[in-house]
Motif scaffolding. Structure first.
Motif, mmCIF file in Angstrom:
data_model
loop_
_atom_site.group_PDB
_atom_site.id
_atom_site.type_symbol
_atom_site.label_atom_id
_atom_site.label_comp_id
_atom_site.label_asym_id
_atom_site.label_seq_id
_atom_site.Cartn_x
_atom_site.Cartn_y
_atom_site.Cartn_z
ATOM 1 N N ILE A 97 2.665 6.321 13.119
ATOM 2 C CA ILE A 97 3.834 5.339 12.365
ATOM 3 C C ILE A 97 4.609 6.595 11.045
ATOM 4 O O ILE A 97 5.982 6.800 11.369
ATOM 5 N N SER B 282 6.835 0.785 4.350
ATOM 6 C CA SER B 282 5.511 1.046 4.360
ATOM 7 C C SER B 282 4.612 1.095 3.369
ATOM 8 O O SER B 282 3.173 0.790 3.407
ATOM 9 N N VAL C 261 2.859 -2.323 4.689
ATOM 10 C CA VAL C 261 2.110 -2.408 5.642
ATOM 11 C C VAL C 261 0.960 -1.512 5.386
ATOM 12 O O VAL C 261 -0.324 -1.848 6.220
ATOM 13 N N CYS C 262 0.744 -0.814 4.569
ATOM 14 C CA CYS C 262 -0.541 -0.207 4.418
ATOM 15 C C CYS C 262 -1.587 -0.822 3.340
ATOM 16 O O CYS C 262 -2.584 -1.101 4.311
ATOM 17 N N LEU D 141 -2.909 -3.136 6.339
ATOM 18 C CA LEU D 141 -3.439 -2.363 7.331
ATOM 19 C C LEU D 141 -5.072 -2.493 6.801
ATOM 20 O O LEU D 141 -5.937 -2.508 7.502
ATOM 21 N N ILE E 170 -1.954 4.521 10.718
ATOM 22 C CA ILE E 170 -0.646 5.036 9.627
ATOM 23 C C ILE E 170 -0.082 6.481 10.227
ATOM 24 O O ILE E 170 0.968 6.925 9.846
#
Length: 77
Positions: A16, A41, A45-46, A49, A13
């Protein structure tokens, strides 16, 4: 093992974020694109992840401990 997995995701992270800052400072992306990438994000994305960091092989002993912790949490609630 879990700490290294979480640390690896935090580093991902961070990388990024650094790439995004560099692209914004070099005017590769504008303010509108920055806002949309930030939303992407935050919303996709978060969470992915985080979800992927909890993927592990099935272990009956771990499941037993998790059920005990869940029971104790319900009891304390």
């Amino acid at each position: 093992m879990v700490i290294t997995t979480v640390l690896g995701k935090i580093i991902s992270i961070f990388i990024i974020m650094v790439v995004g800052i560099i692209c914004y400072k070099m005017n590769i992306i504008d303010r509108y694109a920055k806002d949309k990438l930030s939303q992407l994000s935050t919303w996709i994305v978060c969470p992915m992840l985080i979800f992927m960091s909890f993927q592990m092989e099935y272990d009956a002993e771990l499941l037993k401990k998790m059920l005990i912790v869940f029971g104790l949490a319900l009891l304390s609630y």
